[in-house]
Enzyme design. Sequence first.
Site, PDB file in Angstrom:
ATOM      1  N   ASN A 291      41.253  37.953  38.759  1.00 11.52           N
ATOM      2  CA  ASN A 291      40.409  39.111  39.055  1.00 11.52           C
ATOM      3  C   ASN A 291      40.983  39.976  40.190  1.00 11.52           C
ATOM      4  O   ASN A 291      42.173  39.905  40.471  1.00 11.52           O
ATOM      5  CB  ASN A 291      38.968  38.677  39.333  1.00 11.52           C
ATOM      6  CG  ASN A 291      37.952  39.650  38.738  1.00 11.52           C
ATOM      7  OD1 ASN A 291      38.097  40.861  38.888  1.00 11.52           O
ATOM      8  ND2 ASN A 291      36.955  39.133  38.060  1.00 11.52           N
ATOM      9  N   ARG A 292      40.134  40.760  40.837  1.00 17.19           N
ATOM     10  CA  ARG A 292      40.631  41.829  41.705  1.00 17.19           C
ATOM     11  C   ARG A 292      40.558  41.492  43.195  1.00 17.19           C
ATOM     12  O   ARG A 292      39.665  40.767  43.632  1.00 17.19           O
ATOM     13  CB  ARG A 292      39.835  43.104  41.433  1.00 17.19           C
ATOM     14  CG  ARG A 292      40.074  43.613  40.026  1.00 17.19           C
ATOM     15  CD  ARG A 292      39.198  44.801  39.657  1.00 17.19           C
ATOM     16  NE  ARG A 292      39.594  45.331  38.355  1.00 17.19           N
ATOM     17  CZ  ARG A 292      39.180  44.829  37.180  1.00 17.19           C
ATOM     18  NH1 ARG A 292      38.361  43.802  37.144  1.00 17.19           N
ATOM     19  NH2 ARG A 292      39.615  45.346  36.049  1.00 17.19           N
TER      20      ARG A 292
ATOM     21  N   HIS B 296      44.600  40.363  38.885  1.00 17.35           N
ATOM     22  CA  HIS B 296      45.233  39.159  38.337  1.00 17.35           C
ATOM     23  C   HIS B 296      46.561  38.813  39.023  1.00 17.35           C
ATOM     24  O   HIS B 296      47.517  38.379  38.381  1.00 17.35           O
ATOM     25  CB  HIS B 296      45.420  39.303  36.825  1.00 17.35           C
ATOM     26  CG  HIS B 296      44.139  39.447  36.061  1.00 17.35           C
ATOM     27  ND1 HIS B 296      42.970  38.842  36.448  1.00 17.35           N
ATOM     28  CD2 HIS B 296      43.841  40.148  34.917  1.00 17.35           C
ATOM     29  CE1 HIS B 296      42.005  39.152  35.577  1.00 17.35           C
ATOM     30  NE2 HIS B 296      42.489  39.940  34.653  1.00 17.35           N
TER      31      HIS B 296
ATOM     32  N   HIS C 233      42.411  33.243  30.772  1.00 18.29           N
ATOM     33  CA  HIS C 233      42.032  34.570  30.276  1.00 18.29           C
ATOM     34  C   HIS C 233      41.996  34.624  28.746  1.00 18.29           C
ATOM     35  O   HIS C 233      42.422  35.612  28.137  1.00 18.29           O
ATOM     36  CB  HIS C 233      43.002  35.616  30.838  1.00 18.29           C
ATOM     37  CG  HIS C 233      42.417  36.980  30.955  1.00 18.29           C
ATOM     38  ND1 HIS C 233      42.108  37.753  29.859  1.00 18.29           N
ATOM     39  CD2 HIS C 233      42.073  37.715  32.038  1.00 18.29           C
ATOM     40  CE1 HIS C 233      41.616  38.911  30.277  1.00 18.29           C
ATOM     41  NE2 HIS C 233      41.581  38.907  31.595  1.00 18.29           N
ATOM     42  N   SER C 234      41.442  33.598  28.119  1.00 17.99           N
ATOM     43  CA  SER C 234      41.357  33.612  26.648  1.00 17.99           C
ATOM     44  C   SER C 234      40.323  34.614  26.161  1.00 17.99           C
ATOM     45  O   SER C 234      39.255  34.760  26.759  1.00 17.99           O
ATOM     46  CB  SER C 234      40.976  32.230  26.129  1.00 17.99           C
ATOM     47  OG  SER C 234      42.080  31.373  26.251  1.00 17.99           O
ATOM     48  N   TYR C 235      40.670  35.270  25.060  1.00 15.84           N
ATOM     49  CA  TYR C 235      39.728  36.125  24.341  1.00 15.84           C
ATOM     50  C   TYR C 235      39.247  35.309  23.152  1.00 15.84           C
ATOM     51  O   TYR C 235      40.064  34.866  22.326  1.00 15.84           O
ATOM     52  CB  TYR C 235      40.413  37.392  23.830  1.00 15.84           C
ATOM     53  CG  TYR C 235      40.864  38.364  24.890  1.00 15.84           C
ATOM     54  CD1 TYR C 235      41.911  38.046  25.754  1.00 15.84           C
ATOM     55  CD2 TYR C 235      40.278  39.616  25.006  1.00 15.84           C
ATOM     56  CE1 TYR C 235      42.339  38.951  26.718  1.00 15.84           C
ATOM     57  CE2 TYR C 235      40.714  40.532  25.962  1.00 15.84           C
ATOM     58  CZ  TYR C 235      41.733  40.193  26.812  1.00 15.84           C
ATOM     59  OH  TYR C 235      42.171  41.082  27.756  1.00 15.84           O
TER      60      TYR C 235
ATOM     61  N   ASP D 184      32.020  44.041  31.964  1.00 14.98           N
ATOM     62  CA  ASP D 184      33.257  43.608  32.615  1.00 14.98           C
ATOM     63  C   ASP D 184      32.869  43.223  34.036  1.00 14.98           C
ATOM     64  O   ASP D 184      33.298  43.839  34.999  1.00 14.98           O
ATOM     65  CB  ASP D 184      34.294  44.742  32.590  1.00 14.98           C
ATOM     66  CG  ASP D 184      35.671  44.268  33.042  1.00 14.98           C
ATOM     67  OD1 ASP D 184      35.820  43.068  33.345  1.00 14.98           O
ATOM     68  OD2 ASP D 184      36.593  45.102  33.104  1.00 14.98           O
TER      69      ASP D 184
ATOM     70  N   GLN E 149      33.566  35.758  34.971  1.00 13.28           N
ATOM     71  CA  GLN E 149      33.742  37.153  34.578  1.00 13.28           C
ATOM     72  C   GLN E 149      33.518  37.245  33.076  1.00 13.28           C
ATOM     73  O   GLN E 149      34.238  36.604  32.303  1.00 13.28           O
ATOM     74  CB  GLN E 149      35.166  37.632  34.933  1.00 13.28           C
ATOM     75  CG  GLN E 149      35.442  39.104  34.618  1.00 13.28           C
ATOM     76  CD  GLN E 149      35.017  40.070  35.729  1.00 13.28           C
ATOM     77  OE1 GLN E 149      34.572  39.641  36.797  1.00 13.28           O
ATOM     78  NE2 GLN E 149      35.137  41.358  35.484  1.00 13.28           N
TER      79      GLN E 149
ATOM     80  N   GLU F  20      35.757  34.111  32.025  1.00 13.17           N
ATOM     81  CA  GLU F  20      36.757  33.634  32.978  1.00 13.17           C
ATOM     82  C   GLU F  20      36.034  33.021  34.175  1.00 13.17           C
ATOM     83  O   GLU F  20      35.456  33.734  34.986  1.00 13.17           O
ATOM     84  CB  GLU F  20      37.631  34.804  33.441  1.00 13.17           C
ATOM     85  CG  GLU F  20      38.233  35.607  32.313  1.00 13.17           C
ATOM     86  CD  GLU F  20      38.530  37.056  32.734  1.00 13.17           C
ATOM     87  OE1 GLU F  20      39.131  37.263  33.797  1.00 13.17           O
ATOM     88  OE2 GLU F  20      38.143  37.973  32.003  1.00 13.17           O
TER      89      GLU F  20
HETATM   90  C1  BGC Z   1      39.263  42.329  33.766  1.00 11.26           C
HETATM   91  C2  BGC Z   1      39.368  43.601  32.948  1.00 11.26           C
HETATM   92  C3  BGC Z   1      40.786  43.779  32.502  1.00 11.26           C
HETATM   93  C4  BGC Z   1      41.188  42.553  31.715  1.00 11.26           C
HETATM   94  C5  BGC Z   1      42.596  42.597  31.185  1.00 11.26           C
HETATM   95  C6  BGC Z   1      39.699  41.201  32.920  1.00 11.26           C
HETATM   96  O1  BGC Z   1      39.646  40.019  33.641  1.00 11.26           O
HETATM   97  O2  BGC Z   1      37.982  42.139  34.291  1.00 11.26           O
HETATM   98  O3  BGC Z   1      38.947  44.733  33.703  1.00 11.26           O
HETATM   99  O4  BGC Z   1      40.958  44.938  31.736  1.00 11.26           O
HETATM  100  O5  BGC Z   1      41.035  41.420  32.504  1.00 11.26           O
HETATM  101  O6  BGC Z   1      43.501  42.874  32.156  1.00 11.26           O
END
Ligand code: BGC
Length: 347
Positions: A80-81, A106, A178-180, A250, A286, A314
């Site tokens: 994350n940020r 990330h 970061h799995s979708y 998000d 997240q 996440e």
């Molecule tokens: C973030 C998104 C981002 C994505 C892919 C996520 O964890 O919250 O804002 O676009 O990751 O980078």
Amino acid sequence: MGIKISDFGTLPDGRKAKLFTLANTHGMTIEVTDYGATLVAAVVPDAQGKSEDVILGYADVVDYTRFDGYLGAIIGRNGNRIGGASFMINGKKYQMEANENGNNLHSGPHGFDQVIWKAETDEQALSVSFTHHSPDGDEGFPGNFDVTVTYTLTENNEIRIDYRGVCDQDTVANMTNHSYFNLDGHDSGSILDHTLWLDADAITAVDAECIPTGELRPVEGTPFDFRKAKRIGDEIDADDEQIRMGGGYDHNFALRAGEGIRKIGEVVGGRSGRKMEVLTDCVGVQFYAGNFMDESSISKDGTPYHRRGGLCLETQFYPDAVNHENFASPILKAGETYHTTTIYRFS
Ligand code: BGC
């Protein structure tokens, strides 16, 4: 049951990647690669015994470098940020690379998602452990950080991920996966018909750059209230300030406190009825609904992925926690062991 190892292609710089396929005796298979310690696939039966791959991913390691979105990757040292791409530890300021609006996302452009990890398999446990040495100053973080991420496929159709690390200086330790997921199948279209339950009374409200303001905002009466399971599409485009900030969901959900590993979320595929429960000992998750995905990335089946074609859950500390005194601290003390566990259970 067992573990199979195969080649997963060669990176543009010559590094070779491997693919590990784990199969249990209940018809579930997962694939992980040493590139980014990435989860590539999870083939899961539904109630009728029909199996689908529920993880968005690519057919070859090169595609992981061509397309962005951190599909299936391990993010570290910090998921994350981090606002302003900087933080203080013990009175000293550390500067990271800014890779999004002057902030760090990330851990920047050379994160754990791009490393070829050292892999060790354990046939008995049906697990693969990936280890990595992140040197002092790596990504802007202090200290030599030695990390292990273990994927275990259990006989209960669970993917269990254990994150461990030790550092020789105080540092930030906040890894995630970061799995979708798309429970109807990785290339089956949007996740808007999935229903979601999350055990969270509040989100960390964000500004226009998705950096937390520090406010824990109650979900009551907002589109973020998933305390009763709700269709994701119902309010994803609601006229709501926080929804606008994220282009949909998000956001970090502040999970109800609990002892150790507890169930914090549940997702059900709209068409398949396939269910995924999420268990963790982390304080936050997240929920990212794939709002920034587009047709530019080509899936392992050769079809393009679409906006909101997958969702991420996440598990982690709250975003920018290192800069907020009212958030649980992601700082790992020198010599202490970081260990968190997240389980994705399918049925
Ligand atoms: C973030 C998104 C981002 C994505 C892919 C996520 O964890 O919250 O804002 O676009 O990751 O980078």
